[in-house]
Design an enzyme around this catalytic site. Sequence first.
Site, PDB file in Angstrom:
ATOM      1  N   HIS A 174     -84.011  18.972 -11.582  1.00 30.63           N
ATOM      2  CA  HIS A 174     -84.519  19.121 -12.960  1.00 30.63           C
ATOM      3  C   HIS A 174     -83.731  20.231 -13.645  1.00 30.63           C
ATOM      4  O   HIS A 174     -83.354  21.213 -12.999  1.00 30.63           O
ATOM      5  CB  HIS A 174     -86.013  19.497 -12.920  1.00 30.63           C
ATOM      6  N   ASP A 203     -90.993  12.227 -11.533  1.00 29.12           N
ATOM      7  CA  ASP A 203     -90.701  10.790 -11.341  1.00 29.12           C
ATOM      8  C   ASP A 203     -90.681  10.364  -9.886  1.00 29.12           C
ATOM      9  O   ASP A 203     -90.547   9.175  -9.593  1.00 29.12           O
ATOM     10  CB  ASP A 203     -89.344  10.469 -11.981  1.00 29.12           C
TER      11      ASP A 203
HETATM   12  C1  SDX Z   1     -87.305  13.965 -16.522  1.00 24.61           C
HETATM   13  O1  SDX Z   1     -86.049  17.825 -19.403  1.00 24.61           O
HETATM   14  C2  SDX Z   1     -87.252  17.428 -18.992  1.00 24.61           C
HETATM   15  O2  SDX Z   1     -88.213  18.130 -19.098  1.00 24.61           O
HETATM   16  C3  SDX Z   1     -87.318  16.007 -18.454  1.00 24.61           C
HETATM   17  C4  SDX Z   1     -88.662  15.563 -17.906  1.00 24.61           C
HETATM   18  C5  SDX Z   1     -89.713  15.463 -18.982  1.00 24.61           C
HETATM   19  O3  SDX Z   1     -90.891  15.505 -18.632  1.00 24.61           O
HETATM   20  O4  SDX Z   1     -89.332  15.244 -20.169  1.00 24.61           O
HETATM   21  O5  SDX Z   1     -89.091  16.452 -16.891  1.00 24.61           O
HETATM   22  C6  SDX Z   1     -88.559  14.170 -17.286  1.00 24.61           C
HETATM   23  O6  SDX Z   1     -86.357  13.507 -17.082  1.00 24.61           O
HETATM   24  C7  SDX Z   1     -87.238  14.422 -15.082  1.00 24.61           C
HETATM   25  C8  SDX Z   1     -85.812  14.275 -14.476  1.00 24.61           C
HETATM   26  C9  SDX Z   1     -85.651  12.833 -14.054  1.00 24.61           C
HETATM   27  N1  SDX Z   1     -84.252  12.556 -13.616  1.00 24.61           N
HETATM   28  C10 SDX Z   1     -83.960  12.340 -12.327  1.00 24.61           C
HETATM   29  O7  SDX Z   1     -84.771  12.429 -11.404  1.00 24.61           O
HETATM   30  C11 SDX Z   1     -82.520  11.894 -12.104  1.00 24.61           C
HETATM   31  C12 SDX Z   1     -81.919  12.658 -10.925  1.00 24.61           C
HETATM   32  N2  SDX Z   1     -81.784  14.063 -11.296  1.00 24.61           N
HETATM   33  C13 SDX Z   1     -80.622  14.446 -11.971  1.00 24.61           C
HETATM   34  O8  SDX Z   1     -79.648  13.613 -12.370  1.00 24.61           O
HETATM   35  C14 SDX Z   1     -80.577  15.885 -12.464  1.00 24.61           C
HETATM   36  O9  SDX Z   1     -81.229  16.668 -11.566  1.00 24.61           O
HETATM   37  C15 SDX Z   1     -81.121  16.126 -13.862  1.00 24.61           C
HETATM   38  C16 SDX Z   1     -80.468  15.211 -14.855  1.00 24.61           C
HETATM   39  C17 SDX Z   1     -82.589  15.879 -13.882  1.00 24.61           C
HETATM   40  C18 SDX Z   1     -80.837  17.563 -14.231  1.00 24.61           C
HETATM   41  O10 SDX Z   1     -79.483  17.699 -14.284  1.00 24.61           O
HETATM   42  P1  SDX Z   1     -78.789  19.102 -14.729  1.00 24.61           P
HETATM   43  O11 SDX Z   1     -79.780  20.160 -14.987  1.00 24.61           O
HETATM   44  O12 SDX Z   1     -77.812  18.812 -15.820  1.00 24.61           O
HETATM   45  O13 SDX Z   1     -78.092  19.531 -13.440  1.00 24.61           O
HETATM   46  P2  SDX Z   1     -76.703  18.989 -12.942  1.00 24.61           P
HETATM   47  O14 SDX Z   1     -76.587  17.530 -13.209  1.00 24.61           O
HETATM   48  O15 SDX Z   1     -75.644  19.873 -13.472  1.00 24.61           O
HETATM   49  O16 SDX Z   1     -76.897  19.184 -11.370  1.00 24.61           O
HETATM   50  C19 SDX Z   1     -76.723  20.472 -10.796  1.00 24.61           C
HETATM   51  C20 SDX Z   1     -76.116  20.198  -9.426  1.00 24.61           C
HETATM   52  C21 SDX Z   1     -74.895  19.265  -9.495  1.00 24.61           C
HETATM   53  O17 SDX Z   1     -74.057  19.598  -8.412  1.00 24.61           O
HETATM   54  P3  SDX Z   1     -72.836  20.671  -8.704  1.00 24.61           P
HETATM   55  O18 SDX Z   1     -72.060  20.168  -9.909  1.00 24.61           O
HETATM   56  O19 SDX Z   1     -73.499  22.007  -8.975  1.00 24.61           O
HETATM   57  O20 SDX Z   1     -72.032  20.673  -7.418  1.00 24.61           O
HETATM   58  O21 SDX Z   1     -77.081  19.508  -8.595  1.00 24.61           O
HETATM   59  C22 SDX Z   1     -76.609  18.218  -8.261  1.00 24.61           C
HETATM   60  C23 SDX Z   1     -75.476  17.888  -9.227  1.00 24.61           C
HETATM   61  O22 SDX Z   1     -74.543  17.015  -8.612  1.00 24.61           O
HETATM   62  N3  SDX Z   1     -77.742  17.318  -8.428  1.00 24.61           N
HETATM   63  C24 SDX Z   1     -78.099  16.364  -7.593  1.00 24.61           C
HETATM   64  C25 SDX Z   1     -79.271  15.816  -8.133  1.00 24.61           C
HETATM   65  N4  SDX Z   1     -79.581  16.434  -9.275  1.00 24.61           N
HETATM   66  C26 SDX Z   1     -78.633  17.367  -9.462  1.00 24.61           C
HETATM   67  N5  SDX Z   1     -77.544  15.920  -6.443  1.00 24.61           N
HETATM   68  C27 SDX Z   1     -78.194  14.900  -5.819  1.00 24.61           C
HETATM   69  N6  SDX Z   1     -79.334  14.317  -6.265  1.00 24.61           N
HETATM   70  C28 SDX Z   1     -79.887  14.753  -7.423  1.00 24.61           C
HETATM   71  N7  SDX Z   1     -81.013  14.178  -7.871  1.00 24.61           N
END
Ligand code: SDX
Length: 434
Positions: free
Chosen positions: A311, A369
């Site tokens: 998140h 989720d």
């Molecule tokens: C919702 O914003 C909100 O409040 C949203 C929400 C709401 O109520 O409105 O809470 C609802 O959208 C919840 C989130 C649902 N999405 C997912 O579950 C999809 C999977 N998660 C991600 O794609 C990710 O965690 C995000 C999109 C939710 C957040 O992404 P960020 O903050 O932009 O972080 P990032 O993509 O830069 O990730 C940071 C690191 C990365 O690695 P590095 O570049 O540092 O090496 O963490 C890794 C990412 O590759 N990473 C994951 C991961 N999520 C982040 N690696 C594996 N699995 C994951 N799920």
Amino acid sequence: MENKVKNAGTARLEVAGRTVDLPVYSGTHGPNVIDIRKLYAETDHFTLDPGFTSTGSCESQITFIDGDEGILLHRGYPIEQLAEKSNYLELCYLLLNGELPSKTQFDTFSNEVRNHTLLHTQQDKFFEGFRRDSHPMAMLTGAVGGMAAFYPGAMGNEDPEERRISSIRLISKMPTIAARCMKYNLGQRFVDPQNKLSYSENFLNMCFSVTAEDYEINPILARAMDRFFMLHADHEQNASTSTVRLVASSGAHPFAAIAAGVASLWGPSHGGANEAALRQLREIGSLDKVPEFVKMAKDKSSGIRLMGFGHRVYKNYDPRAKVMQKTCYEVLDALDLHDHPLLKVAMELERIALQDEYFIEKKLYPNVDFYSGIILEAMGFPTKMFTVLFAVARTVGWIAQLSEMLEDPTQKIGRPRQIYTGAAMRDYAPITHR
Ligand code: SDX
């Protein structure tokens, strides 16, 4: 809305030989902010913050999240207490009005919502233009945007009473539209709202009852549906809420702004994650496949992420996920599905991920989720309906945030700047000279 930021000193910035003191403000909870409104005028510099990881877009008094502590407050009340003691319509009143309602206020509000559940009959014809296999989020985006055609007067955002009625109409009609999307996919007759039922009972009835037999509402499932709606109601300036604010900041019709919020929520990085998370659990299929899958989720080149994990704000367990997990057990118990195969896969996935250095170091925890898909699947919702249910719940948050923005005396049309790295200025060359 009365602005309530408090002065907390200044931040001095030295850039390109200029020194500027920028005001610092503090709020009720959370980090202080540096007000950069005057930065460009005083330094000829913009800031750059793709994804807005360090940038606040507004002052808000609706919801507060502490990502490190895993805290979520709605108008100051912790989500755990609201989920346990309140109900979705009471939470709607709280988000819209700032205070919990008295009995009289709640009864008046509930009756108003109850009396706007029907759609204009022409709106039902709207669905006939879609293919039967259309994704329900595509239909929802269209149907909600189309509502602007039925309520042209709502364009008058200046009139608080018009805005209040629009809020009631949207909260009231979203379940009816959502249920119609599901019935349209199924090829079943639309079921009209029954105003004697509660908000969640009415929604379950419109989704699952069929003309051929009586539909008995399971009170545990109705309570689970209500709690699902509460856990998804609002969440600060997430992508879809920021979309709604930006669209409405131009003075666009509020229903069009909410339709834009639906569109933004659809993405698998946002609200679409519940559908993606369940599909992923189904793809993993069995406990023995979990370690291999976790390995792929840690390998960027795989293009796979653990859906329902991670998140932007929560660097701790999402408090909603804990309540969702508890609700998941209640629903599976009520349906005698204790050994639901996907639950076992989800629990193993969570167990391994929470012990794994990659997830620990990146502070990736289950979010709202992760468990919600299992609940919805167990309740009988088609997987592609999951994000539609999220949109029904989040409608009140979008409306509350949209109204707060319109009532904010400092509100302007949103218009971010950029850093340009394209071609330098050059003269047009006729085609004969290229
Ligand atoms: C919702 O914003 C909100 O409040 C949203 C929400 C709401 O109520 O409105 O809470 C609802 O959208 C919840 C989130 C649902 N999405 C997912 O579950 C999809 C999977 N998660 C991600 O794609 C990710 O965690 C995000 C999109 C939710 C957040 O992404 P960020 O903050 O932009 O972080 P990032 O993509 O830069 O990730 C940071 C690191 C990365 O690695 P590095 O570049 O540092 O090496 O963490 C890794 C990412 O590759 N990473 C994951 C991961 N999520 C982040 N690696 C594996 N699995 C994951 N799920």
